[in-house]
Design a protein around this motif. Structure first.
Motif, PDB file in Angstrom:
ATOM      1  N   THR B  54       0.785  -1.328  -0.010  1.00 47.23           N
ATOM      2  CA  THR B  54       0.122  -0.041  -0.142  1.00 47.23           C
ATOM      3  C   THR B  54       0.964   1.303  -0.171  1.00 47.23           C
ATOM      4  OG1 THR B  54      -1.709  -1.004   1.299  1.00 47.23           O
ATOM      5  CG2 THR B  54      -1.502   1.329   1.389  1.00 47.23           C
ATOM      6  N   THR B  58       0.725   3.687  -3.269  1.00 42.95           N
ATOM      7  CA  THR B  58       0.003   4.984  -3.033  1.00 42.95           C
ATOM      8  C   THR B  58       0.995   6.093  -3.316  1.00 42.95           C
ATOM      9  OG1 THR B  58      -1.126   3.816  -1.113  1.00 42.95           O
ATOM     10  CG2 THR B  58      -0.908   6.379  -1.318  1.00 42.95           C
ATOM     11  N   VAL B 126      -4.818   3.181  -7.378  1.00 37.81           N
ATOM     12  CA  VAL B 126      -4.737   4.200  -6.626  1.00 37.81           C
ATOM     13  C   VAL B 126      -4.599   5.621  -7.492  1.00 37.81           C
ATOM     14  CG1 VAL B 126      -2.607   5.595  -5.509  1.00 37.81           C
ATOM     15  CG2 VAL B 126      -3.008   3.194  -5.063  1.00 37.81           C
ATOM     16  N   ALA B 171      -7.398   5.903  -1.496  1.00 36.91           N
ATOM     17  CA  ALA B 171      -6.772   4.984  -2.347  1.00 36.91           C
ATOM     18  C   ALA B 171      -5.996   4.227  -1.655  1.00 36.91           C
ATOM     19  CB  ALA B 171      -5.609   5.964  -3.419  1.00 36.91           C
TER      20      ALA B 171
END
Lengths: 305, 243
Positions: B54, B58, B126, B171
């Motif tokens: 993540t 991101t 994202v 996101a």
């Protein structure tokens, strides 16, 4: 994701002032991410293409292959596994249609009917998204138990003579399509919701003022305006559903419900037949790109890109 | 919702080893969530992969989103296509492609390959999510900051970034949930490394321990709380802004 797909259109003109557009400021922003995608998406797809043409090493062990240009891998793979390929698309299509039929009214209820009741709207949205956070596989197994032979649903249907006494739901194509529909339904509801949420209620009032029946208003105003959401939702359900094999392996049986994902997985891990698995993957990807391309062109929303 | 209720219900089942038939209410599994072999290791593995993937996805995705909305350059359609393609490729194909690459480079499969794979498919999501937020942002705000003698760097961190934060947070949440629940791509690229979905899938044949239901129910409640908090904070902010 929903809002994302709904909003993915081209940016408003003011968002790109001339001063910045002449600068090269985008290079450092873009390069790391694009480099990553090239390295771990574009190159692997190339590796997949290469692998799909490999031949076994003469006299080598199972699972040993060498580079070659063996195009018959494709014809062999297709000749052997076309039923699973066709079935995957058929199941995915059924699941997409089912989730559109179930999902559109849900999205409409949340976005338009619950308008003005922020709390209710929030609660309904949470209920749509929340299943994402429990395990996808556990939920599918729960489905399996709900549809099981000795469970309430089957027994009630038998009692109502909707099913023959020896009829069952698990291990049938019906169960697999049910599972796919259930698992991917939120992907249909969210983009349509995001789309309808921005629908101006004044347009609906205008329709009524012009003596259109609610049905006519829906058909001529609401539906066309929600097309981008429908297109987005359809893609978000159809694409993953056609490649999924968790539903078909947990809810189906192997003979008449196996989907192409199961075959690819088995060729890779059980048979160690990488070229066939790669060839089938390439065919699946190509078929989906063709279908999606044709669909997007017909539906006329280039905004998705 | 029924399957979710079912999952939560069966986390209280007095099941012993397999969790298929209802045998009575107990809190055993909740008191001892790590009671079943490997279930917590798999859970922790999934958390680690989810957090790392993540963070990377991101960061990379947000930068791409800003570049795509704020700058005009040749090759933008190509970049858009490159973002769109991973999303329109079924997971089996993504998994198979990466596996083909790892096999041909003789890379050892494990946690690293799983993180690489998860980051890859999260980036697109994202980008799309953050892009929507950037597009709704007026660049005049940044110009105003510039007029007030803020350096571009200051303008970004003090003006743009806080305004983008809700989009970036959404996101990141999306990326984490995609990564945490992913099975197909993980299965292709994990070797013997076990994540939570993989643990559940593998144990499906010999019976899933109720501890798996406990962990799933826990994640579900956590997500609900998180969503409610976000909603309440959002509503409070909205009210403050309207005065």
């Amino acid at each position: 994701m929903a809002a994302a797909l709904g909003d993915a259109g081209s940016p408003t003109p003011h968002a790109t002032p001339r001063v910045q557009s002449r600068s090269r400021g985008w290079v450092p922003l873009l390069l790391p991410g694009l480099g990553y995608l090239v390295l771990f998406f574009v190159v692997p797809v190339g590796a997949l293409l290469a692998t799909s043409l490999y031949v076994p090493v003469p006299g080598g062990d199972v699972g040993q292959f060498q580079p070659a240009l063996e195009f018959s891998n494709y014809t062999d793979a297709l000749g052997q596994f076309w039923p699973q390929l066709v079935r995957s698309f058929a199941f995915a299509l059924l699941a997409t249609v089912a989730s559109l039929i179930i999902g559109y009214p849900m999205a409409y209820a949340i976005a338009v009917r619950a308008r003005g009741h922020k709390l209710l709207q929030g609660l309904m949205l949470v209920l749509v998204v929340a299943p994402f956070f429990t395990s996808f596989i556990l939920r599918t197994i729960a489905w399996k138990q709900i549809l099981a032979d000795d469970a309430f649903v089957v027994q009630a249907m038998q009692w109502l003579h909707l099913l023959p006494p020896d009829g069952r739901l698990t291990a049938t194509p019906f169960a697999v399509v049910c599972g796919l529909t259930y698992n991917f339904l939120p992907f249909m509801v969210l983009p349509i919701y995001a789309n309808l949420e921005r629908l101006d209620s004044r347009l609906l009032e205008a329709g009524a003022d012009l003596y259109a029946s609610p049905l006519t208003t829906f058909r001529t105003v609401t539906l066309p305006l929600s097309m981008p959401g429908i297109v987005g939702g359809t893609l978000l359900v159809f694409i993953p559903a056609s490649g999924d094999y968790v539903n078909s392996s947990l809810l189906g049986n192997n003979t008449n419900t196996a989907m192409i994902g199961q075959v690819i997985d088995a060729r890779f891990f059980k048979v160690l037949d990488y070229p066939t698995a790669a060839a089938l993957s390439v065919v699946l990807m190509a078929a989906i790109l063709l279908l999606v391309g044709a669909y997007v062109r017909r539906a006329g929303t280039d905004d998705l890109l | 919702m029924v399957p979710v209720a079912y999952t939560v219900l069966f986390s209280f089942n007095d099941a012993g080893k397999t969790n298929l038939v209802w045998r009575g209410f107990t809190l055993d599994a909740w008191q001892n969530p790590c009671g079943a072999p490997q279930v917590c290791e798999a859970f922790v593995n999934s958390l680690q992969v989810g957090v790392i993937a993540t963070l990377i996805a991101t960061a990379l995705g947000t930068l791409i989103a800003i570049a795509l909305v704020r700058f005009q350059f040749r090759g933008r359609p190509l970049v858009n296509l490159l973002i769109f393609l991973p999303m329109s490729t079924p997971e089996v194909v993504l998994g198979a492609a990466l596996l083909a690459q790892f096999l041909s480079l003789r890379v050892q499969l494990g946690m690293t390959t799983v993180i690489i794979a998860h980051t890859m498919f999260c980036i697109s999501f994202v980008v799309v999510t953050v892009k929507a937020r950037v597009a709704s942002l007026d660049p005049a705000l940044e110009e105003a900051a510039g007029d007030l003698y803020a350096t571009p760097w200051q303008a970004f961190w003090r003006v743009t970034f806080p305004l983008l934060l809700p989009g970036i947070a959404a996101a990141a949440l999306l990326a984490f949930s995609l990564s945490f629940d992913d099975f197909i791509i993980t299965n292709f690229n994990s070797g013997s490394f076990e994540t939570f979905p993989k643990f559940v899938y593998v144990s499906a044949t010999r019976g899933i321990p109720p501890q798996a239901n406990v962990i799933s129910s826990f994640m579900f409640v956590l997500a609900l709380v998180l969503v409610v908090v976000v909603q309440v904070v959002g509503a409070a902010r909205g009210r403050r802004r309207r005065g």
